[in-house]
Structure formats: C-alpha cells, structure tokens
Scaffold this active site. Structure first.
Site, short mmCIF file in Angstrom:
data_model
loop_
_atom_site.label_atom_id
_atom_site.label_comp_id
_atom_site.label_asym_id
_atom_site.label_seq_id
_atom_site.Cartn_x
_atom_site.Cartn_y
_atom_site.Cartn_z
N ARG A 32 -1.36 63.88 40.59
CA ARG A 32 -1.68 63.74 39.15
C ARG A 32 -1.80 62.29 38.72
O ARG A 32 -2.52 61.99 37.77
CB ARG A 32 -0.61 64.44 38.30
CG ARG A 32 -0.75 65.93 38.34
CD ARG A 32 0.19 66.64 37.40
NE ARG A 32 -0.10 68.06 37.43
CZ ARG A 32 0.77 69.02 37.16
NH1 ARG A 32 2.01 68.70 36.81
NH2 ARG A 32 0.41 70.29 37.21
N LYS A 49 2.42 67.03 42.91
CA LYS A 49 2.32 68.22 42.05
C LYS A 49 1.09 69.02 42.50
O LYS A 49 0.61 68.86 43.61
CB LYS A 49 2.24 67.80 40.58
CG LYS A 49 3.51 67.12 40.09
CD LYS A 49 4.68 68.08 40.10
CE LYS A 49 5.97 67.42 39.66
NZ LYS A 49 7.12 68.31 39.84
N ASP A 75 5.98 67.31 33.79
CA ASP A 75 4.66 67.96 33.77
C ASP A 75 3.79 67.47 32.61
O ASP A 75 2.64 67.89 32.49
CB ASP A 75 4.82 69.48 33.68
CG ASP A 75 5.42 70.06 34.96
OD1 ASP A 75 5.27 69.44 36.02
OD2 ASP A 75 6.07 71.12 34.88
N LYS A 119 6.88 79.12 31.82
CA LYS A 119 6.58 79.46 33.22
C LYS A 119 7.84 79.38 34.08
O LYS A 119 8.12 80.29 34.86
CB LYS A 119 5.49 78.51 33.73
CG LYS A 119 5.02 78.79 35.14
CD LYS A 119 3.56 78.41 35.32
CE LYS A 119 3.30 76.92 35.37
NZ LYS A 119 3.76 76.30 36.62
N SER A 120 8.59 78.32 33.93
CA SER A 120 9.81 78.15 34.74
C SER A 120 10.77 79.31 34.51
O SER A 120 11.34 79.88 35.45
CB SER A 120 10.53 76.85 34.36
OG SER A 120 9.77 75.74 34.71
N GLN A 143 13.34 72.35 41.23
CA GLN A 143 12.95 73.36 42.22
C GLN A 143 13.90 73.33 43.41
O GLN A 143 14.32 74.38 43.90
CB GLN A 143 11.52 73.13 42.69
CG GLN A 143 10.49 73.39 41.59
CD GLN A 143 9.06 73.14 42.05
OE1 GLN A 143 8.83 72.70 43.18
NE2 GLN A 143 8.11 73.41 41.17
N ARG A 199 1.21 71.13 49.75
CA ARG A 199 2.42 70.54 49.13
C ARG A 199 3.63 70.61 50.07
O ARG A 199 3.79 71.56 50.82
CB ARG A 199 2.70 71.24 47.80
CG ARG A 199 1.56 71.03 46.82
CD ARG A 199 1.81 71.70 45.50
NE ARG A 199 2.92 71.09 44.77
CZ ARG A 199 3.38 71.55 43.62
NH1 ARG A 199 2.85 72.64 43.08
NH2 ARG A 199 4.38 70.94 43.02
C1 S3P Z 1 9.80 73.27 37.83
C2 S3P Z 1 10.25 72.04 38.15
C3 S3P Z 1 9.38 70.85 38.22
C4 S3P Z 1 8.06 71.07 37.49
C5 S3P Z 1 7.46 72.40 37.82
C6 S3P Z 1 8.40 73.52 37.40
C7 S3P Z 1 10.74 74.40 37.82
O1 S3P Z 1 9.11 70.57 39.58
O2 S3P Z 1 7.14 70.06 37.83
O3 S3P Z 1 6.24 72.57 37.13
O4 S3P Z 1 10.42 75.48 37.28
O5 S3P Z 1 11.83 74.24 38.40
P1 S3P Z 1 10.13 69.68 40.47
O6 S3P Z 1 11.41 70.39 40.48
O7 S3P Z 1 9.53 69.62 41.83
O8 S3P Z 1 10.16 68.35 39.79
#
Ligand code: S3P
Length: 429
Positions: free
Chosen positions: A340, A336, A309, A11-12, A159, A112
């Site tokens: 969670r 999240k 995650d 997904k990322s 993120q 969020r």
């Molecule tokens: C992600 C970073 C993580 C993760 C999220 C995906 C990303 O979040 O929990 O599901 O794709 O950069 P955080 O950067 O807020 O920890």
C-alpha cells in the site's frame, strides 16, 4: 455530499464472530454481520469444518457451534479469498485441532507472508508445509495436544496476537501474548463475551494478554458495529468536498481503531461524536462530519496500529490539505492486500501530487483544495486502494479511474450505491 448512513458491519469483528461462534456450544445469533466476500469465505470455511451456519432471509446469521476442539477435517481446500485476517486467524484455530487442512487464497493472499503466525503456532505443536517464503497454499497439521506458550509479538499485529490466542483456546493452562504496541482487541473482547477468562495488563514492556485455556464458550446474541475502516471513506469524502455534511450511525469506536478520527480532527475537519454506547462488548457511537479546509499534520508512528488500514484514505485527505502531511511507522503497509505504501505513492504521483516515499514513511504535499487527477490507477486486488482513489477522483479536476472495482466487495458491498445516495456519483466507464 449530504445525508445519514450506516456503514457495513466491521470486518474484523465479523470474522471473529463466525469463528468463535463455531467453537462455542449452542446457537449464536449475529446481527449486522458484514456480508462482504472476505467474511463469506470465513463462513464457508467454518461450515466446511463442521459448523452449521444459516442466514435468515434479510435477517441475522445463526451459527450452531461444534464446541471447543470439535471441528472436523474439511473434505476440500479452504479458499480464504483475499483475506489475510481470515487465513491467519483460521490457522490459529486449526493449529490446536487434530486435523489436516489446506488453505489457499487469491493472487494477493498467496503473496502474503504467513511465517508470522506459523512460527508461534509451531511452538504450540502444529506443523506446516508451505511454499517458499511461507506463502499459501499451505497445509496445516494441527495437534490435539497443543502446548500453551508465552509469545512476544515481533510486529504490532492483531492478526498474529489473535492466531496465538485462538490456538490457546484448546491448550491447557495459560497462553500469553505480549504486544509492544497495543493493537485492536476485538478477539479479547469477543472471547470474554463468549465466557472465556481473558485479561490484559500493561507495564513498561508492553501489554500482556493472558488467556486461560479450555474455557466453556457459550453461544451468544451479538450485534456487529459499523466498520470504522469503511466509515473512513465517506468521512474523508465529506471532509474534502466543500459544503458536505454527513452523519454516520453506529460506527465502532474501539480505541485501537480511531486513529483516523484523531488525524482528521487535527487537520481541521469538523467532527462531532455523539450517543456513545456499547454493543457486543465494543464501544459504538454516531459520527457527524462537516467539510472544512484541511491542513497538513505530522502523524506520529505510535498511532499506526490504531489506523493501519486507513493510511491510503488519509493520504487522499492529505493530498487535498494545505501543506505537508508526514506519516511514519508504515512498514506494515508493504505486506497488506498490496504494497500500500508504494501503491499510494505511485497513484498520488500519477494524479499530480508531490509525494516522498521512504522505506516506512510517506510525505504528501497538499496544495489545498482540488487536485489535478487525470490518471488510471491499478488497484492491485486491493479494496482500500480502489476506494481511496475513487474518493480522490471526487476532488479532482480531471477524472480518476481504477482498473478493477471488484475487490471493493470484500469489505464494502454497495460502496458506489452508498456514495451515490449521498450525492457522490461514481461512474462505471
Ligand atoms: C486485522 C488486523 C490488521 C488489519 C487487518 C485486520 C484484524 O492486520 O490490517 O485489515 O482483523 O486483526 P495486522 O494484524 O496484520 O496488522
């Protein structure tokens, strides 16, 4: 459970592939893109911003980018659905474009916090108008004259790091992000693949990522690895269901994502990692797992960024293990898709498992083997809570039900069918 499978694309990496392809010149071909709700929202947003995106029937996705700084103002609100990654990374991109855009999302995403990205992006010259607590819906007024910054992350968040780097793409000079604890580096790897000059150095203070602004990003052909965060569910199911044996092919092995594998190995699961290779600048491998009696472990707080995650599903493994599993450094779990930490503690308690929830820690007292179960769990619009408790149900004496399986589509389309194909049947009430 028995068999061989390929989990959906990461997904990322899928979000980043679409976004960076839209900022590049020429055509990008993406194989193995995750076709989950979250990523489809990102595709729709990039199209609304002017990129041409097409999916060949049953085949790869193609993106014709606008070139750096070339996105155009969207005619409507950008609805990012359930996706914090989609919203926060896109805010980074929009911050350094001279346009105005409004972002919203579902009930979960609208709750969020966005200040973690708007604060550094405002330092670069963007303006934001948001609801109380800096929540969506939110308006971003980007700038065509962004200033590069040097930013130290207050929380370990890929993120936030990515939002600043993506904004820095369209700023002259060097944008720097210093992270006290290293987080997933997919943005850095993908930018490098597209031709950006980006590098990282490590010293006593942390890891510093430096991006040279205004690179020429050129369209690429990419293959998205399987998502280790999705692989986590069949992996744990196989670890806790006696007699199971599974092989997962083509799973992403980015070192900032493999904390769960370390935990499962320490708990006694039989794991073999083979055929290590590289795809689109990311390490990939095949993982085999065999059920084994698990025992409790202490998970160091420093491991959290590499499995952020995966705590809900680790807690399920812990519930089936013998003895206590102690997890620390979990404060981020509270912001999240749901809180969670409390969702897991509440759900496990309802299933007859003894837990202790601290402000940023969780201890699960496993009895070894099957758990009592017999509870109805509220998934709270959180795909990973929904999947975790369905897996717990497979190891329970009495059925575990979830109120809403819909959110699973955000990250693991076809989850129930995949599990059924391996011999783990989940039924709709
Ligand atoms: C992600 C970073 C993580 C993760 C999220 C995906 C990303 O979040 O929990 O599901 O794709 O950069 P955080 O950067 O807020 O920890």
């Amino acid at each position: 459970m028995e068999g061989c499978l390929r989990v959906p694309g990461d997904k990322s990496i899928s979000h980043r592939a679409l976004m960076i392809a839209a900022l590049a010149t020429g055509q990008t071909t993406i194989h193995g893109l995750l076709e989950g709700e979250d990523v489809l929202r990102t595709a729709a947003a990039m199209e609304a911003l002017g990129a041409d995106i097409e999916r060949e029937s049953g085949g790869p996705w193609r993106v014709w980018g606008r070139g750096l700084g070339g996105l155009t103002e969207p005619g409507g609100v950008l609805d990012m659905g359930n996706s914090g990654t989609g919203a926060r990374l896109l805010l980074g991109i929009l911050a350094s474009h001279p346009l105005t855009a409004v972002l919203t999302g579902d009930d979960s995403l609208r709750g969020r916090p966005m200040a973690r990205v708007t604060a550094p992006l405002a330092d670069m010259g963007a303006r934001f108008i948001a609801r109380e607590g800096c929540r969506l819906p939110l308006t971003v007024v980007g700038t065509g004259d962004a200033a590069p910054i040097s930013y130290t992350l207050p929380v370990a968040s890929a993120q936030v790091k990515s939002a600043v780097l993506l904004a820095g793409l369209n700023a002259p000079g060097e944008t720097r992000v210093i992270e006290p604890a290293p987080t997933r580096d997919h943005t850095e790897r993908m930018l490098r693949t597209f031709g950006a000059n980006i590098h990282a150095t490590q010293d006593a203070v942390g890891r510093m990522v430096t991006l040279q602004g205004q690179p020429e990003l050129k369209g690429q052909t990419l293959r998205v690895p399987g998502d280790p965060s999705s692989a986590a569910f069949p992996l744990v199911a196989a670890a806790i269901l006696p007699g199971s044996r599974l092989k997962l092919e083509g799973v992403g092995m980015n070192p900032h994502r493999t904390g769960l594998l370390d935990c499962l190995q320490e708990m006694g699961a039989g794991i073999t990692i083979e055929n290590r290779r590289e795809e689109a600048g990311e390490p990939v491998a095949d993982i085999s797992i065999q059920a084994a009696p698990l025992h409790g472990i202490e998970v160091p707080a420093g491991r959290a960024p590499s499995m952020i995650d995966e705590y809900p599903i680790l807690a399920v493994a812990a519930a089936c293990a013998q003895g206590a599993t102690v997890m620390r450094g979990l404060a981020e779990l509270r912001v999240k898709e749901s809180d969670r930490l409390s969702a897991v503690a509440r759900g496990l308690t309802a299933c007859g498992i003894e837990v202790e929830e601290g402000p940023d820690s969780l201890t699960v007292h496993g009895q070894g083997g099957r758990v009592p179960g017999g509870a109805a769990i509220e998934a709270a619009l959180d795909h990973r809570i929904a999947m975790s408790f369905l897996i717990l149900g497979l190891a329970a004496e009495r059925p575990v039900t979830i109120d809403d399986a819909g959110p699973i589509e955000t990250s693991f389309p076809g989850f129930a069918e995949t599990m059924a194909g391996l011999g783990a049947v989940l039924t709709a009430p």
